[in-house]
Write a protein that holds these residues in place. Structure first.
Motif, mmCIF file in Angstrom:
data_model
loop_
_atom_site.group_PDB
_atom_site.id
_atom_site.type_symbol
_atom_site.label_atom_id
_atom_site.label_comp_id
_atom_site.label_asym_id
_atom_site.label_seq_id
_atom_site.Cartn_x
_atom_site.Cartn_y
_atom_site.Cartn_z
ATOM 1 N N ALA A 281 0.830 -1.208 0.000
ATOM 2 C CA ALA A 281 0.000 0.000 0.000
ATOM 3 C C ALA A 281 0.864 1.256 0.000
ATOM 4 O O ALA A 281 0.620 2.194 -0.776
ATOM 5 C CB ALA A 281 -0.928 -0.011 1.211
ATOM 6 N N LYS A 282 1.856 1.293 0.854
ATOM 7 C CA LYS A 282 2.741 2.457 0.922
ATOM 8 C C LYS A 282 3.477 2.639 -0.394
ATOM 9 O O LYS A 282 3.628 3.763 -0.889
ATOM 10 C CB LYS A 282 3.729 2.303 2.076
ATOM 11 C CG LYS A 282 4.647 3.505 2.254
ATOM 12 C CD LYS A 282 5.448 3.396 3.521
ATOM 13 C CE LYS A 282 6.453 4.555 3.647
ATOM 14 N NZ LYS A 282 5.815 5.872 3.542
ATOM 15 N N PHE A 283 3.931 1.541 -0.971
ATOM 16 C CA PHE A 283 4.625 1.594 -2.253
ATOM 17 C C PHE A 283 3.706 2.141 -3.349
ATOM 18 O O PHE A 283 4.090 3.008 -4.133
ATOM 19 C CB PHE A 283 5.124 0.195 -2.623
ATOM 20 C CG PHE A 283 5.609 0.061 -4.038
ATOM 21 C CD1 PHE A 283 6.856 0.546 -4.400
ATOM 22 C CD2 PHE A 283 4.817 -0.547 -5.000
ATOM 23 C CE1 PHE A 283 7.308 0.427 -5.714
ATOM 24 C CE2 PHE A 283 5.255 -0.669 -6.304
ATOM 25 C CZ PHE A 283 6.501 -0.186 -6.666
ATOM 26 N N LYS A 284 2.481 1.640 -3.397
ATOM 27 C CA LYS A 284 1.540 2.105 -4.416
ATOM 28 C C LYS A 284 1.265 3.604 -4.287
ATOM 29 O O LYS A 284 1.190 4.323 -5.291
ATOM 30 C CB LYS A 284 0.228 1.318 -4.321
ATOM 31 C CG LYS A 284 0.304 -0.110 -4.846
ATOM 32 C CD LYS A 284 -1.035 -0.814 -4.680
ATOM 33 C CE LYS A 284 -1.007 -2.217 -5.257
ATOM 34 N NZ LYS A 284 -2.304 -2.935 -5.063
ATOM 35 N N ALA A 285 1.105 4.050 -3.052
ATOM 36 C CA ALA A 285 0.807 5.468 -2.836
ATOM 37 C C ALA A 285 2.010 6.352 -3.153
ATOM 38 O O ALA A 285 1.875 7.378 -3.826
ATOM 39 C CB ALA A 285 0.355 5.685 -1.399
ATOM 40 N N ASP A 286 3.199 5.947 -2.694
ATOM 41 C CA ASP A 286 4.379 6.805 -2.808
ATOM 42 C C ASP A 286 5.028 6.757 -4.181
ATOM 43 O O ASP A 286 5.550 7.777 -4.662
ATOM 44 C CB ASP A 286 5.424 6.408 -1.759
ATOM 45 C CG ASP A 286 4.971 6.685 -0.343
ATOM 46 O OD1 ASP A 286 3.952 7.394 -0.180
ATOM 47 O OD2 ASP A 286 5.623 6.184 0.596
ATOM 48 N N LYS A 287 5.020 5.590 -4.825
ATOM 49 C CA LYS A 287 5.787 5.426 -6.062
ATOM 50 C C LYS A 287 4.927 5.316 -7.321
ATOM 51 O O LYS A 287 5.404 5.628 -8.415
ATOM 52 C CB LYS A 287 6.686 4.183 -5.962
ATOM 53 C CG LYS A 287 7.682 4.235 -4.815
ATOM 54 C CD LYS A 287 8.611 5.441 -4.929
ATOM 55 C CE LYS A 287 9.583 5.507 -3.765
ATOM 56 N NZ LYS A 287 10.481 6.685 -3.859
ATOM 57 N N LEU A 288 3.696 4.883 -7.177
ATOM 58 C CA LEU A 288 2.838 4.693 -8.356
ATOM 59 C C LEU A 288 1.698 5.703 -8.424
ATOM 60 O O LEU A 288 0.985 5.745 -9.437
ATOM 61 C CB LEU A 288 2.254 3.271 -8.352
ATOM 62 C CG LEU A 288 3.250 2.110 -8.430
ATOM 63 C CD1 LEU A 288 2.506 0.778 -8.352
ATOM 64 C CD2 LEU A 288 4.070 2.173 -9.715
ATOM 65 N N ASN A 289 1.524 6.477 -7.346
ATOM 66 C CA ASN A 289 0.363 7.371 -7.256
ATOM 67 C C ASN A 289 -0.952 6.610 -7.467
ATOM 68 O O ASN A 289 -1.937 7.171 -7.958
ATOM 69 C CB ASN A 289 0.464 8.518 -8.259
ATOM 70 C CG ASN A 289 1.569 9.500 -7.902
ATOM 71 O OD1 ASN A 289 1.874 9.702 -6.728
ATOM 72 N ND2 ASN A 289 2.181 10.095 -8.900
ATOM 73 N N ASP A 290 -0.929 5.355 -7.081
ATOM 74 C CA ASP A 290 -2.122 4.504 -7.203
ATOM 75 C C ASP A 290 -2.830 4.521 -5.853
ATOM 76 O O ASP A 290 -2.718 3.601 -5.047
ATOM 77 C CB ASP A 290 -1.705 3.083 -7.591
ATOM 78 C CG ASP A 290 -2.893 2.125 -7.692
ATOM 79 O OD1 ASP A 290 -4.045 2.599 -7.635
ATOM 80 O OD2 ASP A 290 -2.661 0.901 -7.815
ATOM 81 N N PHE A 291 -3.573 5.592 -5.616
ATOM 82 C CA PHE A 291 -4.158 5.803 -4.298
ATOM 83 C C PHE A 291 -5.324 4.848 -4.027
ATOM 84 O O PHE A 291 -5.511 4.404 -2.897
ATOM 85 C CB PHE A 291 -4.592 7.258 -4.154
ATOM 86 C CG PHE A 291 -3.479 8.229 -4.441
ATOM 87 C CD1 PHE A 291 -2.242 8.078 -3.825
ATOM 88 C CD2 PHE A 291 -3.651 9.268 -5.347
ATOM 89 C CE1 PHE A 291 -1.197 8.955 -4.087
ATOM 90 C CE2 PHE A 291 -2.621 10.159 -5.620
ATOM 91 C CZ PHE A 291 -1.394 10.001 -4.994
ATOM 92 N N GLN A 292 -6.078 4.523 -5.050
ATOM 93 C CA GLN A 292 -7.165 3.562 -4.858
ATOM 94 C C GLN A 292 -6.607 2.166 -4.600
ATOM 95 O O GLN A 292 -7.136 1.419 -3.778
ATOM 96 C CB GLN A 292 -8.096 3.552 -6.078
ATOM 97 C CG GLN A 292 -8.962 4.794 -6.208
ATOM 98 C CD GLN A 292 -9.916 4.963 -5.029
ATOM 99 O OE1 GLN A 292 -10.370 3.990 -4.425
ATOM 100 N NE2 GLN A 292 -10.221 6.215 -4.703
ATOM 101 N N GLY A 293 -5.543 1.829 -5.308
ATOM 102 C CA GLY A 293 -4.895 0.542 -5.048
ATOM 103 C C GLY A 293 -4.332 0.469 -3.650
ATOM 104 O O GLY A 293 -4.425 -0.567 -2.975
#
Length: 324
Positions: free
Chosen positions: A162-174
């Motif tokens: 989750a942290k990776f998706k938010a910080d590196k992918l901007n995938d906030f829903q993911g």
């Protein structure tokens, strides 16, 4: 004479092989040191790789910083047992973090995964390495996905992804989906709510959802507020909730109450003094109180060598026409 020399050579080679073979087999009986001292543990278990990995981890700790000594211990553990996964993982961590040996670190992680292809922890370690050292974002995502695949009931793998998706992918829903799953697995684990609350507040504009998450953390920890570990987590959560109330919900009295609680729990909480000072000065018509709090934040930042906060507080005081 030649026969004797040949005999001695053959005997030496055979003996060396036998010793190496014996050393490579770890002692199945691991003797714990009653004191927990890693040096004593090695003396009690001179042929067990676990003892050397433990001492290596101890040597590389912040308090000692013996990087080369740690590397020697990890190498010895691998010599004793070339299939010892944990030694490769620890050596990979060391090479990546302390020795700037990118290729060596990657090789150790790869070998560890080859030896233990279903170990989620190694996938997460390699994913972190790929992000920080290789900027291989897609490779890191693949590793996080593997970690989830092999440990679908492990809360930490979802939090990491989750942290990776938010910080590196901007995938906030993911990221939100992963936080939801982590909370489903561990509904009383406060850090999941904290991280999800911050995501909702900062990225999803779900301010009421964020408030509910911070409320949940406080309800989980408030009854044990004097516990050292909970105390600082609770203080941080009050600060997060105070910022949310001040910046997004315009509940200035509620924010003041939360900042007061954060400081009561941690009287050296630099950021909380700064937040409370700004609130008093800009929203509550208490300029003297605001200046006093920001000055306190500046003093703490200087005392604790928090350079970022020191610069921020000095700039803030200057903008108010105040000298420290």
């Amino acid at each position: 004479m030649k026969f004797l020399a040949a005999f001695l050579l053959i005997t030496t080679v055979a003996l060396t092989y036998a010793i190496d073979k014996a050393i490579s087999q770890p002692d199945p009986k691991f003797i714990e040191s009653s004191s927990g001292d890693p040096e004593i543990t090695v003396k009690l278990n001179p042929r067990h790789p676990e003892a050397y990995v433990r001492r290596g981890d101890w040597k590389v700790s912040v308090s000692r910083g013996d990087v080369r000594g740690a590397l020697d211990d990890y190498n010895q553990a691998i010599k004793l047992n070339p299939n010892y996964t944990r030694a490769y993982r620890s050596r990979g961590d060391l090479k990546a973090a302390k020795l700037n040996d990118t290729q060596g670190g990657l090789a150790d992680y790869d070998l560890a995964i080859k030896l233990a292809p279903k170990d989620e922890f190694i996938y997460r370690s390699r994913a972190k390495f790929k992000v920080e050292k290789l900027q291989d974002i897609q490779g890191a995502l693949a590793d996080y996905n593997q970690a989830v695949k092999f440990a679908p009931d492990n809360t930490d793998v979802y939090l990491s992804r989750a942290k990776f998706k938010a910080d590196k992918l901007n995938d906030f829903q993911g990221a939100l989906t992963d936080y939801n799953q982590a909370i489903k697995l561990s509904p009383k684990y406060e850090y999941s709510y904290i991280d999800r609350g911050k995501l909702k507040a900062d990225k999803l504009n779900d301010f009421q959802g964020a408030l509910a998450d911070f409320d949940r953390v406080i309800s989980l920890l408030e009854h044990e507020r004097n516990d050292t570990g909970n105390k600082y987590t609770l203080s941080n959560t009050y600060h997060h909730r105070g910022k949310l109330k001040a910046d997004k919900l315009k509940d200035f009295q509620g924010a003041l109450s939360d900042f007061n609680q954060a400081i009561t729990l941690d009287y050296e909480f630099t950021d909380a003094y700064q937040s409370r000072g700004q609130l008093k000065y800009t929203k509550l018509n208490n300029r003297l109180g605001g200046i006093e709090d920001v000055r306190k934040a500046a003093d703490l930042a200087e005392k604790n060598q928090e350079s970022k906060y020191l610069i921020d507080t000095q700039k803030l005081l200057k903008s108010w026409g105040v000298t420290k």
